[in-house]
Write a protein that holds these residues in place. Structure first.
Motif, PDB file in Angstrom:
ATOM      1  N   PHE A 182       1.434 -13.886  12.470  1.00 15.45           N
ATOM      2  CA  PHE A 182       2.172 -14.678  11.486  1.00 15.45           C
ATOM      3  C   PHE A 182       3.468 -13.995  11.056  1.00 15.45           C
ATOM      4  N   ASN A 183       3.647 -12.718  11.411  1.00 18.17           N
ATOM      5  CA  ASN A 183       4.786 -11.936  10.922  1.00 18.17           C
ATOM      6  C   ASN A 183       4.910 -12.036   9.408  1.00 18.17           C
ATOM      7  N   ASP A 184       3.761 -12.054   8.777  1.00 20.00           N
ATOM      8  CA  ASP A 184       3.677 -12.109   7.322  1.00 20.00           C
ATOM      9  C   ASP A 184       2.391 -11.406   6.910  1.00 20.00           C
ATOM     10  N   VAL A 185       2.441 -10.688   5.817  1.00 21.43           N
ATOM     11  CA  VAL A 185       1.253  -9.980   5.351  1.00 21.43           C
ATOM     12  C   VAL A 185       0.300 -10.929   4.643  1.00 21.43           C
ATOM     13  N   ALA A 186      -0.959 -10.552   4.636  1.00 19.81           N
ATOM     14  CA  ALA A 186      -1.997 -11.429   4.087  1.00 19.81           C
ATOM     15  C   ALA A 186      -1.803 -11.690   2.598  1.00 19.81           C
ATOM     16  N   TRP A 187      -1.181 -10.748   1.876  1.00 22.55           N
ATOM     17  CA  TRP A 187      -1.084 -10.878   0.420  1.00 22.55           C
ATOM     18  C   TRP A 187       0.239 -11.495  -0.039  1.00 22.55           C
ATOM     19  N   SER A 188       1.069 -11.975   0.864  1.00 25.62           N
ATOM     20  CA  SER A 188       2.361 -12.533   0.466  1.00 25.62           C
ATOM     21  C   SER A 188       2.186 -13.872  -0.238  1.00 25.62           C
ATOM     22  N   GLU A 189       3.231 -14.286  -0.939  1.00 25.81           N
ATOM     23  CA  GLU A 189       3.205 -15.589  -1.593  1.00 25.81           C
ATOM     24  C   GLU A 189       3.064 -16.710  -0.566  1.00 25.81           C
ATOM     25  N   VAL A 248       0.846  -1.205   0.000  1.00 29.30           N
ATOM     26  CA  VAL A 248       0.000   0.000   0.000  1.00 29.30           C
ATOM     27  C   VAL A 248       0.875   1.246   0.000  1.00 29.30           C
ATOM     28  N   GLN A 249       1.940   1.235   0.799  1.00 28.52           N
ATOM     29  CA  GLN A 249       2.835   2.384   0.854  1.00 28.52           C
ATOM     30  C   GLN A 249       3.536   2.605  -0.484  1.00 28.52           C
ATOM     31  N   ILE A 250       3.928   1.515  -1.147  1.00 30.22           N
ATOM     32  CA  ILE A 250       4.552   1.634  -2.469  1.00 30.22           C
ATOM     33  C   ILE A 250       3.547   2.188  -3.473  1.00 30.22           C
ATOM     34  N   LEU A 251       2.309   1.749  -3.373  1.00 29.22           N
ATOM     35  CA  LEU A 251       1.256   2.247  -4.252  1.00 29.22           C
ATOM     36  C   LEU A 251       1.087   3.753  -4.096  1.00 29.22           C
ATOM     37  N   ARG A 277      -2.328  -6.880  -6.215  1.00 25.91           N
ATOM     38  CA  ARG A 277      -1.971  -7.689  -5.056  1.00 25.91           C
ATOM     39  C   ARG A 277      -2.846  -7.389  -3.841  1.00 25.91           C
ATOM     40  N   VAL A 278      -3.206  -6.141  -3.611  1.00 24.06           N
ATOM     41  CA  VAL A 278      -3.955  -5.793  -2.396  1.00 24.06           C
ATOM     42  C   VAL A 278      -5.456  -5.696  -2.631  1.00 24.06           C
ATOM     43  N   TYR A 279      -5.894  -5.681  -3.898  1.00 23.65           N
ATOM     44  CA  TYR A 279      -7.322  -5.498  -4.200  1.00 23.65           C
ATOM     45  C   TYR A 279      -8.241  -6.457  -3.448  1.00 23.65           C
ATOM     46  N   PRO A 280      -7.909  -7.761  -3.310  1.00 19.24           N
ATOM     47  CA  PRO A 280      -8.840  -8.647  -2.594  1.00 19.24           C
ATOM     48  C   PRO A 280      -9.127  -8.194  -1.169  1.00 19.24           C
ATOM     49  N   TYR A 281      -8.234  -7.418  -0.576  1.00 16.72           N
ATOM     50  CA  TYR A 281      -8.401  -6.992   0.815  1.00 16.72           C
ATOM     51  C   TYR A 281      -8.967  -5.585   0.902  1.00 16.72           C
ATOM     52  N   VAL A 290       3.811  -0.096 -11.819  1.00 11.94           N
ATOM     53  CA  VAL A 290       3.922  -0.355 -10.383  1.00 11.94           C
ATOM     54  C   VAL A 290       2.555  -0.289  -9.724  1.00 11.94           C
ATOM     55  N   CYS A 291       1.796   0.772 -10.044  1.00  6.21           N
ATOM     56  CA  CYS A 291       0.451   0.937  -9.461  1.00  6.21           C
ATOM     57  C   CYS A 291      -0.437  -0.251  -9.788  1.00  6.21           C
ATOM     58  N   SER A 292      -0.426  -0.648 -11.036  1.00  7.42           N
ATOM     59  CA  SER A 292      -1.311  -1.728 -11.469  1.00  7.42           C
ATOM     60  C   SER A 292      -0.984  -3.018 -10.739  1.00  7.42           C
ATOM     61  N   TYR A 293       0.305  -3.313 -10.606  1.00  3.71           N
ATOM     62  CA  TYR A 293       0.699  -4.551  -9.944  1.00  3.71           C
ATOM     63  C   TYR A 293       0.349  -4.513  -8.458  1.00  3.71           C
ATOM     64  N   GLN A 294       0.650  -3.400  -7.792  1.00  2.76           N
ATOM     65  CA  GLN A 294       0.369  -3.322  -6.360  1.00  2.76           C
ATOM     66  C   GLN A 294      -1.133  -3.349  -6.091  1.00  2.76           C
ATOM     67  N   VAL A 295      -1.932  -2.692  -6.932  1.00  4.57           N
ATOM     68  CA  VAL A 295      -3.387  -2.749  -6.778  1.00  4.57           C
ATOM     69  C   VAL A 295      -3.876  -4.178  -6.931  1.00  4.57           C
TER      70      VAL A 295
END
Length: 360
Positions: free
Chosen positions: A247-254, A45-48, A83-87, A76-81
């Motif tokens: 989990f020390n991991d973000v929800a959208w990670s691989e 989100v911050q990169i977006l 990845r986070v769009y489901p949330y 960059v915007c398109s890719y980051q959106v």
């Protein structure tokens, strides 16, 4: 005069930041457990937001640099959106909320932060929500002493105080068939395994995780191994499973997406919001690290982020019902595992997970 200064200064600022933004977008595609690469997948989100500002900055550049930066930032915007769009609330939820009922189970998980001294705030939050299941992380001996009066009302308590920021306390008033600390890796980060029964007698499993984060000196091998162990366990088990914790991991990670796909877990945050739980003190550096996942035979009533209690994490709370018939009407069904997924399960180096499955 000011416009003249902007046009001269813009290339000195925009170009380095644009290159950095592209790099932190591309590098997480690298299949590696290097901590610094995996950490770049957190601030999507911050990169977006940064890429949007860089688009504005690109307008002060001369052509063709302007178009190079604009096109790169659109990518960059398109890719980051994506990845986070489901949330976000724009996506369709995969778990419709169920109505409250007497058989509902309330649960709180909270990383209390070992050095945090706001004990009463944590206790008041627990008293107010009155959970049937409580999972507290980063608890040492001091925390256990402060929590002792509150914990006394729970008939089942599992304590694992540690001074390395990875202690835990599990407490429940539900009927318990089994509850124990398990070691999925050899890095002194215990997890919690429990076989419980809901108020109306429905059996289910509860897994509590707190692996290490990707920080200098800590690659993600052990973190991912613990998360995948919970996925492999759910895939091999025919009982409803709830997995929670830091989990020390973000929800959208691989890693998280593989965990969901292989374990057949659903996420009630999809279609509703990020529920970013860390960092509680800095709104601009918040990520969804504290997770709640459930298999499709669990019906979720609610999920919420609770008030700040002095920790660097917000507590997370959820209410669910162990009712497979109701859940079948409210939840989507995960896609069937592909051959590639099954090969991944077979190839995972998870000796501890195999032990967990064998001993459950």
């Amino acid at each position: 005069m000011s416009m003249h200064i902007l046009r001269h200064a813009a290339p000195l600022v925009v170009w380095p930041l644009a290159i950095l933004t592209v790099c932190v977008t591309i590098l997480p595609l690298w299949n590696t457990n290097e901590w610094w690469v995996r950490a770049m997948g957190f601030p999507r989100v911050q990169i977006l937001v940064a890429s949007l500002f860089l688009m504005i900055g690109a307008l002060f550049l001369n052509r063709p640099a302007r178009w190079v930066i604009l096109l790169a930032m659109v990518g960059v915007c398109s890719y980051q959106v994506w990845r986070v769009y489901p949330y976000t609330p724009l996506a369709s939820p995969e778990m419709a909320f169920a109505e409250p009922a007497p058989d509902a189970v309330r649960v709180i998980t909270a990383n209390v932060q070992m050095g945090n001294t706001r004990y009463q705030d944590v206790i008041e939050t627990i008293n107010r929500y009155d959970p049937d299941i409580l999972l507290l992380l980063e608890t040492d001996a001091t925390w256990l002493a402060e929590l002792k009066p509150m914990l006394s009302r729970y008939p089942t308590i599992v304590r694992q105080p540690q001074s390395n920021y990875y202690g835990l306390v599990f407490a429940t008033r539900l009927p318990v068939d089994e509850a124990r600390v398990i070691q999925l890796t050899n890095d002194r980060t215990p997890s919690l395994f429990a076989r419980l029964r809901s108020p109306d007698g429905q059996p289910f499993h509860f897994l509590g995780l707190h692996p290490r984060p990707p920080i200098p000196g800590e690659d993600t091998n052990d973190r991912d191994r613990q998360i995948y162990a919970a996925a492999k366990f759910a895939e091999s088990d025919d009982m409803p499973v709830v997995a929670m914790g830091d989990f020390n991991d973000v929800a959208w990670s691989e890693t998280s997406q593989t965990f969901r796909r292989v374990g057949g877990y659903l996420d009630p945050r999809i279609g509703r919001g990020f529920y970013a739980s860390f960092d509680a003190s800095r709104w601009f550096l918040r990520f969804p690290l504290d997770q709640f996942y459930a298999t499709p035979d669990i019906a979720v009533v609610s999920i919420e982020r609770l008030d700040h209690v002095g920790s660097d994490h917000f507590p997370m709370a959820a209410t669910f019902r162990v009712d497979p018939g109701l859940a079948a009407r409210l939840n989507i069904q995960p896609r069937p595992l592909t051959e590639e997924d099954r090969d991944l399960i077979d190839d995972l180096d998870l000796e501890s997970a195999e032990t967990l499955v064998r001993e459950r």
